[in-house]
Write a protein that holds these residues in place. Structure first.
Motif, mmCIF file in Angstrom:
data_model
loop_
_atom_site.group_PDB
_atom_site.id
_atom_site.type_symbol
_atom_site.label_atom_id
_atom_site.label_comp_id
_atom_site.label_asym_id
_atom_site.label_seq_id
_atom_site.Cartn_x
_atom_site.Cartn_y
_atom_site.Cartn_z
ATOM 1 N N ASN A 16 4.958 10.286 -2.442
ATOM 2 C CA ASN A 16 6.022 10.829 -1.746
ATOM 3 C C ASN A 16 7.173 9.923 -2.029
ATOM 4 O OD1 ASN A 16 5.760 8.994 -0.017
ATOM 5 N ND2 ASN A 16 4.976 10.210 1.715
ATOM 6 N N GLU A 17 8.505 10.424 -1.373
ATOM 7 C CA GLU A 17 9.664 9.590 -1.719
ATOM 8 C C GLU A 17 9.614 8.390 -0.860
ATOM 9 O OE1 GLU A 17 14.270 10.649 -0.356
ATOM 10 O OE2 GLU A 17 12.899 11.438 0.740
ATOM 11 N N VAL A 18 8.907 8.064 0.302
ATOM 12 C CA VAL A 18 8.646 6.803 0.814
ATOM 13 C C VAL A 18 8.229 5.961 -0.295
ATOM 14 C CG1 VAL A 18 7.582 5.437 2.608
ATOM 15 C CG2 VAL A 18 8.737 7.863 2.941
ATOM 16 N N ALA A 19 7.156 6.213 -0.867
ATOM 17 C CA ALA A 19 6.537 5.275 -1.849
ATOM 18 C C ALA A 19 7.274 4.959 -3.015
ATOM 19 C CB ALA A 19 5.357 5.795 -2.152
ATOM 20 N N ALA A 20 8.301 6.133 -3.535
ATOM 21 C CA ALA A 20 8.897 6.056 -4.643
ATOM 22 C C ALA A 20 10.404 5.037 -4.361
ATOM 23 C CB ALA A 20 9.745 7.682 -4.816
ATOM 24 N N ARG A 21 10.725 4.966 -3.204
ATOM 25 C CA ARG A 21 11.585 4.032 -2.819
ATOM 26 C C ARG A 21 11.242 2.608 -2.438
ATOM 27 N NH1 ARG A 21 16.528 6.457 -2.685
ATOM 28 N NH2 ARG A 21 16.419 8.775 -2.305
ATOM 29 N N PRO A 70 8.746 -3.028 -3.820
ATOM 30 C CA PRO A 70 7.710 -3.986 -3.579
ATOM 31 C C PRO A 70 6.284 -3.275 -3.797
ATOM 32 C CG PRO A 70 9.278 -4.396 -1.996
ATOM 33 C CD PRO A 70 9.662 -3.096 -2.692
ATOM 34 N N LEU A 71 6.095 -2.068 -3.361
ATOM 35 C CA LEU A 71 4.922 -1.291 -3.317
ATOM 36 C C LEU A 71 4.630 -1.105 -4.932
ATOM 37 C CD1 LEU A 71 2.334 0.236 -2.265
ATOM 38 C CD2 LEU A 71 3.719 2.180 -1.850
ATOM 39 N N LEU A 72 5.541 -0.638 -5.437
ATOM 40 C CA LEU A 72 5.459 -0.223 -6.724
ATOM 41 C C LEU A 72 5.345 -1.133 -7.837
ATOM 42 C CD1 LEU A 72 8.363 2.515 -7.004
ATOM 43 C CD2 LEU A 72 6.115 3.056 -6.868
ATOM 44 N N TYR A 73 5.910 -2.376 -7.364
ATOM 45 C CA TYR A 73 5.559 -3.565 -8.286
ATOM 46 C C TYR A 73 4.272 -4.009 -7.952
ATOM 47 C CZ TYR A 73 5.898 -8.522 -9.890
ATOM 48 O OH TYR A 73 5.917 -9.699 -10.524
ATOM 49 N N HIS A 74 3.635 -4.217 -6.649
ATOM 50 C CA HIS A 74 2.245 -4.594 -6.675
ATOM 51 C C HIS A 74 1.458 -3.623 -7.089
ATOM 52 C CE1 HIS A 74 -0.752 -6.389 -4.020
ATOM 53 N NE2 HIS A 74 -1.188 -5.045 -3.631
#
Length: 192
Positions: free
Chosen positions: A42-47, A50-54
């Motif tokens: 969802n949008e929360v993860a898309a923004r 650090p999560l996306l990088y990890h």
């Protein structure tokens, strides 16, 4: 004709798909791994950079691109090594998402073929993004609509709107015809 569990495969109706997707729903998080190196969220993860990088995300498909939706875009990720693909789609039963099925599937397939990790998202991560992932699995991985829905549903609670489900049904029927035609042409005796 495709076979499923020993009998001829039939594309499920929209109501059959909805019944399957709405049964035994379990809450899912902001992002879920639904296929090797392929994630829906969802949008929360898309923004959450650090999560996306990890997670090691290298490619993003935003199925709710642009204002007034999830207006991230390539500039939002400019400080990361991410290839971005935006689809400006409304989560409406009247919106025609089908024209984006093949181009999005090609983008995902190319990313996965290079060893990338792809994050497909929309606002909630249940309708637009799920529809594009289902289409990818059908087009590039030769899954039927029923198999694709079952595969993704094992990992994430999804529920494309009725219009998107109908467009996926048409894709499923078209792909089944193509596969049948290819199979018939292979089996046809060649005369000289």
């Amino acid at each position: 004709m495709a076979m499923e569990w020993g009998r001829a495969y039939e594309t499920p109706s929209v109501s059959e798909l909805q019944d399957f997707l709405l049964a035994n729903r379990i809450p899912t998080g902001h992002v879920n791994h639904v296929w090797p190196n392929l994630y829906i969220g969802n949008e929360v993860a898309a923004r959450d950079k650090p999560l996306l990088y990890h997670m090691g995300i290298t490619h993003i498909v935003n199925a709710a691109s642009g204002p007034p939706h999830v207006n991230t875009g390539p500039r939002f990720y400019r400080d990361m090594n991410i290839d971005y693909y935006g689809v400006e789609a409304d989560d409406s039963i009247d919106f025609c998402l089908a024209p984006f099925f093949y181009s999005t599937a090609r983008f995902i397939r190319a990313a996965l073929g290079r060893g990338g990790k792809v994050f497909v998202h929309c606002l909630m991560g249940v309708s637009r993004s799920a529809t594009l992932v289902l289409a990818f699995l059908m087009i590039c991985e030769d899954l039927t609509l029923r198999e694709a829905a079952r595969t993704v549903r094992q990992h994430r609670d999804i529920c494309p709107n009725a219009g998107f489900l109908n467009q996926l049904r048409h894709l499923d029927i078209s792909l089944q015809r193509q596969r049948q035609h290819q199979q018939d042409s292979i089996q046809r005796p060649k005369f000289r």
